[in-house]
Design a protein around this motif. Structure first.
Motif, short mmCIF file in Angstrom:
data_model
loop_
_atom_site.label_atom_id
_atom_site.label_comp_id
_atom_site.label_asym_id
_atom_site.label_seq_id
_atom_site.Cartn_x
_atom_site.Cartn_y
_atom_site.Cartn_z
N ILE A 278 17.95 -16.65 -6.99
CA ILE A 278 18.37 -15.29 -6.65
C ILE A 278 17.20 -14.36 -6.90
O ILE A 278 16.41 -14.57 -7.83
CB ILE A 278 19.60 -14.86 -7.49
N GLU A 279 17.04 -13.37 -6.06
CA GLU A 279 15.97 -12.39 -6.23
C GLU A 279 16.36 -11.09 -5.56
O GLU A 279 17.31 -11.05 -4.75
CB GLU A 279 14.65 -12.89 -5.65
N ARG A 280 15.65 -10.01 -5.90
CA ARG A 280 15.91 -8.71 -5.30
C ARG A 280 15.60 -8.75 -3.81
O ARG A 280 14.57 -9.28 -3.38
CB ARG A 280 15.04 -7.63 -5.95
N ALA A 281 16.48 -8.19 -3.02
CA ALA A 281 16.23 -8.09 -1.58
C ALA A 281 15.15 -7.04 -1.32
O ALA A 281 15.10 -6.01 -1.99
CB ALA A 281 17.52 -7.71 -0.85
N ARG A 282 14.28 -7.33 -0.39
CA ARG A 282 13.20 -6.40 -0.08
C ARG A 282 13.69 -5.25 0.79
O ARG A 282 14.69 -5.38 1.50
CB ARG A 282 12.07 -7.14 0.63
N MET A 283 12.95 -4.17 0.74
CA MET A 283 13.24 -3.01 1.59
C MET A 283 12.43 -3.15 2.88
O MET A 283 11.27 -3.56 2.85
CB MET A 283 12.86 -1.71 0.88
N ARG A 284 13.05 -2.77 3.99
CA ARG A 284 12.33 -2.75 5.26
C ARG A 284 11.91 -1.31 5.55
O ARG A 284 12.76 -0.43 5.68
CB ARG A 284 13.19 -3.31 6.39
N LEU A 285 10.61 -1.08 5.62
CA LEU A 285 10.07 0.26 5.82
C LEU A 285 9.31 0.33 7.13
O LEU A 285 8.69 -0.66 7.56
CB LEU A 285 9.11 0.64 4.68
N LYS A 286 9.35 1.50 7.74
CA LYS A 286 8.52 1.79 8.91
C LYS A 286 7.56 2.90 8.53
O LYS A 286 7.99 4.01 8.18
CB LYS A 286 9.36 2.18 10.11
N LEU A 287 6.26 2.61 8.59
CA LEU A 287 5.23 3.54 8.16
C LEU A 287 4.42 3.98 9.37
O LEU A 287 4.05 3.16 10.22
CB LEU A 287 4.31 2.88 7.12
N LEU B 25 0.13 0.49 17.85
CA LEU B 25 -0.57 1.76 18.00
C LEU B 25 0.30 2.70 18.80
O LEU B 25 0.73 2.36 19.92
CB LEU B 25 -1.92 1.55 18.69
N VAL B 26 0.57 3.88 18.24
CA VAL B 26 1.38 4.90 18.92
C VAL B 26 0.50 6.13 19.09
O VAL B 26 0.37 6.96 18.19
CB VAL B 26 2.65 5.24 18.12
N GLY B 27 -0.15 6.23 20.25
CA GLY B 27 -1.08 7.33 20.46
C GLY B 27 -2.28 7.21 19.53
O GLY B 27 -3.00 6.20 19.51
N SER B 28 -2.50 8.23 18.72
CA SER B 28 -3.59 8.22 17.75
C SER B 28 -3.12 7.82 16.36
O SER B 28 -3.82 8.04 15.37
CB SER B 28 -4.24 9.62 17.68
N SER B 29 -1.93 7.23 16.27
CA SER B 29 -1.36 6.83 14.99
C SER B 29 -1.15 5.33 14.96
O SER B 29 -1.07 4.67 16.01
CB SER B 29 -0.04 7.55 14.72
N PHE B 30 -1.01 4.82 13.75
CA PHE B 30 -0.78 3.39 13.52
C PHE B 30 0.61 3.21 12.93
O PHE B 30 0.95 3.82 11.92
CB PHE B 30 -1.84 2.81 12.58
N SER B 31 1.44 2.39 13.58
CA SER B 31 2.81 2.15 13.14
C SER B 31 2.91 0.75 12.54
O SER B 31 2.38 -0.22 13.10
CB SER B 31 3.79 2.30 14.30
N LEU B 32 3.62 0.66 11.40
CA LEU B 32 3.74 -0.61 10.69
C LEU B 32 5.17 -0.76 10.18
O LEU B 32 5.72 0.15 9.55
CB LEU B 32 2.77 -0.66 9.51
N VAL B 33 5.79 -1.91 10.46
CA VAL B 33 7.10 -2.28 9.91
C VAL B 33 6.87 -3.43 8.94
O VAL B 33 6.31 -4.46 9.32
CB VAL B 33 8.09 -2.68 11.02
N CYS B 34 7.30 -3.25 7.70
CA CYS B 34 7.01 -4.26 6.67
C CYS B 34 8.17 -4.39 5.70
O CYS B 34 9.05 -3.51 5.62
CB CYS B 34 5.74 -3.89 5.90
N LEU B 35 8.16 -5.50 4.96
CA LEU B 35 9.12 -5.75 3.89
C LEU B 35 8.38 -5.64 2.56
O LEU B 35 7.35 -6.30 2.36
CB LEU B 35 9.74 -7.14 4.02
N VAL B 36 8.89 -4.81 1.65
CA VAL B 36 8.24 -4.60 0.36
C VAL B 36 9.28 -4.70 -0.75
O VAL B 36 10.48 -4.52 -0.52
CB VAL B 36 7.53 -3.23 0.29
N VAL C 294 4.21 -8.11 6.47
CA VAL C 294 4.09 -7.31 7.70
C VAL C 294 4.91 -7.97 8.79
O VAL C 294 4.72 -9.15 9.10
CB VAL C 294 2.62 -7.17 8.12
N GLU C 295 5.83 -7.20 9.37
CA GLU C 295 6.67 -7.71 10.46
C GLU C 295 6.15 -7.28 11.82
O GLU C 295 6.05 -8.08 12.74
CB GLU C 295 8.12 -7.24 10.29
N GLU C 296 5.84 -6.00 11.96
CA GLU C 296 5.35 -5.46 13.24
C GLU C 296 4.27 -4.44 12.97
O GLU C 296 4.32 -3.73 11.96
CB GLU C 296 6.50 -4.79 14.04
N GLN C 297 3.30 -4.38 13.86
CA GLN C 297 2.29 -3.32 13.81
C GLN C 297 1.93 -2.95 15.24
O GLN C 297 1.83 -3.80 16.11
CB GLN C 297 1.06 -3.75 13.01
#
Length: 404
Positions: free
Chosen positions: A169-178, A204-215, A199-202
């Motif tokens: 058993i362990e703590r479930a991770r949070m899914r964040l979009k940065l 490029l959105v215009g001049s920004s960098f989008s990242l979906v990750c589990l932490v 890292v799940e997804e990364q």
């Protein structure tokens, strides 16, 4: 030898009361209250003092019915106003709880601890949460006892190491979009990897960098601080899930993966064979067999099938090819029948994110499980609700960024 004469007890037994006592100047003062009302008074739920006190008299001993002396009240409280003294004792005194009340309180808190563990922890082997009843049994096996003066969440975190020694058993991770400026891309990726994030997804959105990750939940503050400071106020953090777990229906997920694995050539052949508004004789071309899923993917039409006899016939043909039975032919989510009202309320989120989604309900034989297959506004079959929600959320975010 004659039996002894029954001698009645000369005391009046007060059993259905809760006693609140306080000790001042070496003397004890008690008041008689109704059960379960003292806690409501202290929480501010109960405002009427008469609903809390059985009598405004102040006792030296409630069980014996001995009233406190007026001189003792003046010495301890500076007044002989019994109502004001009762209010002070209610606020400052120690509540004497009966065995049954204490047991109910501890049982409720014990279940709250198990509920918190069920919400925030998973089985690392299957990535699924444990049930509350399983965790309650496990807590009893490790001889965990709750503290009524501490919150359930803090005690759940303390119980987690004990449970780890018995089963996985362990703590479930949070899914964040940065979302950060492109110049902060390398720093963000390095921070996530250093903290053990996945890292799940990364993108490029215009001049920004989008990242979906589990932490891990413990590093949320450091990630949030990085977004606020390093990005110069241009970054954004979005919590997609407080506890990321696997989808409960593995078969639907397998069906979705099978649909996604169709080759582009097969999809083009389906689109060429599929009619725009339903076939004239109530049949629709099915996807090639061997797609690797529990369903055979239906031909993707650019216009949703009609709800009339032709649309129902096409859906029935698709289900027949898949070896199942259509419960609800492909149509809008909002038109799901009343027997599927719970699904309709859950699936309504798709139209709120991106209008135009359609759904088809299929049953795996008579009395079998009913699965939902979703089609995007463009007519593409995406499979399970989790995939449809992810696609609708992505489209909604892209639309918001374009509008900004």
């Amino acid at each position: 030898m004659s039996q002894g004469v029954f001698q009645p007890v000369g005391q009046k037994r007060l059993t259905n009361i809760a006693v609140v006592r306080v000790k001042k100047h070496g003397k004890r003062f008690e008041i008689a209250c109704y059960k379960n009302k003292v806690v409501n008074w202290r929480n501010g739920v109960e405002k009427d003092l008469d609903e809390v006190l059985q009598t405004t008299a102040v006792f030296a001993n409630v069980s014996k019915g001995v009233l406190a002396k007026r001189e003792d009240l003046l010495e301890a409280f500076g007044t002989d106003n019994t109502e004001a003294i009762c209010i002070r004792i209610l606020a400052e005194g120690e509540l004497q709880v009966s065995d049954k009340e204490r047991k109910v309180e501890l049982d409720t808190l014990f279940r709250d601890v198990a509920s918190v563990l069920s919400e925030k922890c998973i089985n690392p082997e299957s990535n699924r949460p444990y049930t509350i009843s399983m965790l309650e049994r496990a807590l009893r096996d490790v001889h965990f006892s709750v503290d009524p003066k501490r919150p359930a969440k803090a005690q759940a975190l303390e119980a987690l190491p004990l449970l780890k020694s018995r089963f996985p058993i362990e703590r479930a991770r949070m899914r964040l979009k940065l979302l950060v400026p492109l110049g902060c891309k390398d720093e963000l990726l390095e921070l996530v990897r250093q903290q053990g994030g996945l890292v799940e997804e990364q993108d490029l959105v215009g001049s920004s960098f989008s990242l979906v990750c589990l932490v891990e939940p413990g590093i949320f503050r450091s990630v949030h601080s990085f977004i606020q400071t390093s990005s110069g106020g241009a970054g954004r953090l979005e919590v997609l899930a407080l506890a990321a777990t696997a989808e409960a229906d593995a078969d639907v997920a397998a069906a979705a993966s099978g649909v996604e694995s169709l080759s582009l050539a097969a999809q083009q052949r389906q689109q060429a064979a599929a009619p725009q508004c339903g076939p004239p004789q109530g049949y629709a071309a099915a996807a090639p067999a061997g797609s690797g899923s529990g369903f055979v993917a239906a031909a993707a039409a650019t216009v949703p099938a009609a709800r009339g006899p032709r649309g129902a016939g096409a859906a029935a043909a698709r289900a027949a090819a898949a070896g199942g039975m259509v419960v609800y032919p492909r149509g809008p989510v909002e038109q799901l029948p009343e027997e599927h009202a719970s699904r309709r309320e859950r699936f309504a989120e798709l139209d709120a994110l991106q209008p135009g989604w359609t759904v088809e309900l299929r049953s795996r034989g008579e009395g079998g499980t009913i699965d939902a297959v979703f089609f995007s506004p463009a007519g593409e079959c995406v499979g399970a609700f989790a995939n449809a929600r992810r696609a609708a959320l992505k489209a909604s975010k892209e639309q918001q960024l374009a509008a900004a």
